[in-house]
Design a protein around this motif. Structure first.
Motif, PDB file in Angstrom:
ATOM      1  N   ARG A 177      57.407   6.609  42.178  1.00 24.22           N
ATOM      2  CA  ARG A 177      56.794   6.040  43.249  1.00 24.22           C
ATOM      3  C   ARG A 177      55.481   6.787  43.900  1.00 24.22           C
ATOM      4  O   ARG A 177      54.600   5.964  44.506  1.00 24.22           O
ATOM      5  N   PRO A 178      55.651   8.349  44.107  1.00 26.69           N
ATOM      6  CA  PRO A 178      54.481   8.650  44.456  1.00 26.69           C
ATOM      7  C   PRO A 178      53.329   8.229  43.593  1.00 26.69           C
ATOM      8  O   PRO A 178      51.981   8.469  43.866  1.00 26.69           O
ATOM      9  N   ALA A 179      53.347   8.270  42.249  1.00 32.61           N
ATOM     10  CA  ALA A 179      52.364   7.687  41.364  1.00 32.61           C
ATOM     11  C   ALA A 179      51.863   6.230  41.343  1.00 32.61           C
ATOM     12  O   ALA A 179      50.944   5.841  40.945  1.00 32.61           O
ATOM     13  N   GLY A 180      52.752   5.461  42.333  1.00 33.71           N
ATOM     14  CA  GLY A 180      52.279   3.911  42.420  1.00 33.71           C
ATOM     15  C   GLY A 180      52.713   3.272  41.320  1.00 33.71           C
ATOM     16  O   GLY A 180      52.309   2.207  41.020  1.00 33.71           O
ATOM     17  N   GLU A 181      53.932   3.570  40.625  1.00 32.76           N
ATOM     18  CA  GLU A 181      54.519   2.871  39.416  1.00 32.76           C
ATOM     19  C   GLU A 181      55.935   2.692  39.520  1.00 32.76           C
ATOM     20  O   GLU A 181      56.452   3.412  40.508  1.00 32.76           O
ATOM     21  N   ASN A 182      56.486   1.771  38.778  1.00 34.98           N
ATOM     22  CA  ASN A 182      58.028   1.390  38.636  1.00 34.98           C
ATOM     23  C   ASN A 182      58.354   2.481  37.886  1.00 34.98           C
ATOM     24  O   ASN A 182      57.946   3.270  37.036  1.00 34.98           O
ATOM     25  N   LEU A 183      59.699   2.427  38.024  1.00 33.09           N
ATOM     26  CA  LEU A 183      60.381   3.365  37.052  1.00 33.09           C
ATOM     27  C   LEU A 183      60.321   3.299  35.659  1.00 33.09           C
ATOM     28  O   LEU A 183      60.118   4.332  34.871  1.00 33.09           O
ATOM     29  N   VAL A 184      60.452   2.095  35.251  1.00 37.09           N
ATOM     30  CA  VAL A 184      60.487   1.989  33.646  1.00 37.09           C
ATOM     31  C   VAL A 184      58.989   2.232  33.151  1.00 37.09           C
ATOM     32  O   VAL A 184      58.926   2.672  32.341  1.00 37.09           O
ATOM     33  N   GLN A 185      58.020   1.835  34.073  1.00 35.30           N
ATOM     34  CA  GLN A 185      56.557   1.899  33.479  1.00 35.30           C
ATOM     35  C   GLN A 185      56.318   3.350  33.623  1.00 35.30           C
ATOM     36  O   GLN A 185      55.663   3.695  32.870  1.00 35.30           O
ATOM     37  N   TYR A 186      56.786   4.143  34.444  1.00 32.44           N
ATOM     38  CA  TYR A 186      56.681   5.619  34.456  1.00 32.44           C
ATOM     39  C   TYR A 186      57.105   6.303  33.277  1.00 32.44           C
ATOM     40  O   TYR A 186      56.589   7.086  32.571  1.00 32.44           O
ATOM     41  N   VAL A 187      58.384   5.655  32.724  1.00 36.37           N
ATOM     42  CA  VAL A 187      58.860   6.337  31.677  1.00 36.37           C
ATOM     43  C   VAL A 187      58.105   6.063  30.312  1.00 36.37           C
ATOM     44  O   VAL A 187      58.116   6.928  29.481  1.00 36.37           O
ATOM     45  N   ILE A 188      57.514   4.809  30.315  1.00 38.01           N
ATOM     46  CA  ILE A 188      56.679   4.390  29.224  1.00 38.01           C
ATOM     47  C   ILE A 188      55.585   5.313  29.317  1.00 38.01           C
ATOM     48  O   ILE A 188      55.228   5.941  28.067  1.00 38.01           O
ATOM     49  N   ASP A 189      54.982   5.551  30.142  1.00 38.30           N
ATOM     50  CA  ASP A 189      53.768   6.368  30.437  1.00 38.30           C
ATOM     51  C   ASP A 189      54.025   7.885  30.292  1.00 38.30           C
ATOM     52  O   ASP A 189      52.823   8.658  29.684  1.00 38.30           O
ATOM     53  N   HIS A 190      55.073   8.305  30.585  1.00 40.18           N
ATOM     54  CA  HIS A 190      55.434   9.707  30.556  1.00 40.18           C
ATOM     55  C   HIS A 190      56.743   9.766  29.769  1.00 40.18           C
ATOM     56  O   HIS A 190      57.755   9.855  30.185  1.00 40.18           O
ATOM     57  N   PRO A 191      56.642   9.992  28.388  1.00 34.75           N
ATOM     58  CA  PRO A 191      57.912  10.259  27.602  1.00 34.75           C
ATOM     59  C   PRO A 191      58.814  11.322  27.919  1.00 34.75           C
ATOM     60  O   PRO A 191      59.930  11.205  27.565  1.00 34.75           O
ATOM     61  N   THR A 192      58.213  12.440  28.673  1.00 37.66           N
ATOM     62  CA  THR A 192      59.198  13.374  28.907  1.00 37.66           C
ATOM     63  C   THR A 192      60.265  12.941  29.980  1.00 37.66           C
ATOM     64  O   THR A 192      61.106  13.585  30.327  1.00 37.66           O
ATOM     65  N   ALA A 193      59.963  11.768  30.870  1.00 42.91           N
ATOM     66  CA  ALA A 193      60.828  11.223  31.527  1.00 42.91           C
ATOM     67  C   ALA A 193      62.133  10.766  30.964  1.00 42.91           C
ATOM     68  O   ALA A 193      63.343  10.660  31.669  1.00 42.91           O
ATOM     69  N   VAL A 194      62.121  10.535  29.633  1.00 41.59           N
ATOM     70  CA  VAL A 194      63.525  10.377  29.009  1.00 41.59           C
ATOM     71  C   VAL A 194      64.769  11.179  29.195  1.00 41.59           C
ATOM     72  O   VAL A 194      65.575  10.916  29.241  1.00 41.59           O
ATOM     73  N   TRP A 195      64.206  12.583  29.269  1.00 44.27           N
ATOM     74  CA  TRP A 195      65.086  13.574  29.626  1.00 44.27           C
ATOM     75  C   TRP A 195      65.996  13.138  31.002  1.00 44.27           C
ATOM     76  O   TRP A 195      66.922  13.758  30.869  1.00 44.27           O
TER      77      TRP A 195
END
Length: 298
Positions: A177-195
């Motif tokens: 949210r602070p980055a202005g993205e939805n959750l799914v798109q953030y995980v796609i753009d930031h693979p470490t979020a898979v953790w």
């Protein structure tokens, strides 16, 4: 789920044989009403009498009347059992949860295969977190109602789901949210979020593994490998986009087949062996006493 209080009566000798439960300790559904019936013989004043008695072990407060829609008696490991209306409702809810999870995943994942400037793609992207939430809720419902004989395994899957939901919420609130993205798109753009979200999919992997093991479903067995492969490939960065898209497409197709085929199974399959769940609800002393009676009969 709330724990149940069970009443049981044990009288010698039982007219039962012990059968091994199927599915290597797995089953599905939640089985709220459990009953175990068997015949007993008693002795009175040294004279043998053979009254025919029905000994029932059931959840307190539930009606002992047999359902009119299904009088079939199934032989379980610890006695015969029948399907009642509450079993049917819970199995339908269990399967509906899987359909909700599959439909939501298909909707969210389809954004990877449609043109980004299309109307459909825009609608999906604007609501992708909603689909993610609905899918997680459907999976959670199924994990609440699932029947697994080994309670520790069931609780582990539920704990993984809880961790995944908490991790998803934290990732969205603190990062996406602070980055202005939805959750799914953030995980796609930031693979470490898979953790943070991966345990939710680990719970799904456990569920499809159980289904594949119990019922020999090919699509469930393949999903058991595809789901972690996609997540680990994205997390590690060792899998290129083409391979990920191919596996994702396979995941979508197999998930639809998996959820749809659940409704082709008899209701009793998703209930499992109710006598096992009744047995597990007994105290240790009651379990030993019942086993001794069954062994004496054999």
């Amino acid at each position: 789920m709330a724990s149940r209080v069970f009443a049981t009566t044990l009288l010698p000798p039982t007219k039962l044989s012990i059968n091994k439960p199927s599915c290597s300790g797995f089953g599905s559904g939640s089985g709220s009403a459990l009953s175990l019936s068997f015949k007993v013989s008693a002795k009175s004043n040294g004279n043998s009498v053979s009254p025919r008695r029905n000994i029932k072990c059931k959840a307190l407060g539930e009606s002992s009347q047999q359902p009119s829609f299904d009088q079939t008696v199934y032989n379980g490991a610890y006695g015969p059992w029948t399907v009642d209306p509450s079993d049917v409702r819970e199995v339908i809810l269990y399967r509906s949860g899987l359909v909700t999870a599959a439909a939501s995943f298909i909707a969210a994942a389809s954004v990877a295969f449609v043109p980004t400037d299309s109307l459909f793609g825009e609608i999906i992207k604007q609501n992708i977190d909603l689909f993610y939430t609905l899918g997680a809720a459907g999976l959670g419902l199924s994990l609440i109602l699932i029947h697994i004989y080994v309670t520790e395994i069931k609780r582990t899957l539920q704990a993984l789901w809880v961790l995944g939901v908490m991790g998803s919420l934290a990732t969205y609130t603190a990062l996406a949210r602070p980055a202005g993205e939805n959750l799914v798109q953030y995980v796609i753009d930031h693979p470490t979020a898979v953790w943070f979200v991966g345990s939710l999919f680990a719970a799904l992997t456990g569920l499809v593994f159980k289904e594949g093991l119990c019922y020999g479903k090919l699509e469930a067995g393949i999903l058991t490998f595809i789901i972690p492969s996609v997540l680990l490939g994205h997390l590690s960065g060792l899998m290129d986009d083409g391979v990920k898209l191919s596996l994702l497409g396979s995941w979508m197709v197999l998930f639809v087949i998996f959820a749809g085929r659940k409704f082709t199974q008899p209701i009793k399959d998703d209930i499992g062996d109710k006598s096992v769940f009744m047995f597990n609800a007994l105290s240790e002393d009651e379990k030993k006493a019942l086993i001794e009676k069954l062994e004496q009969q054999n």
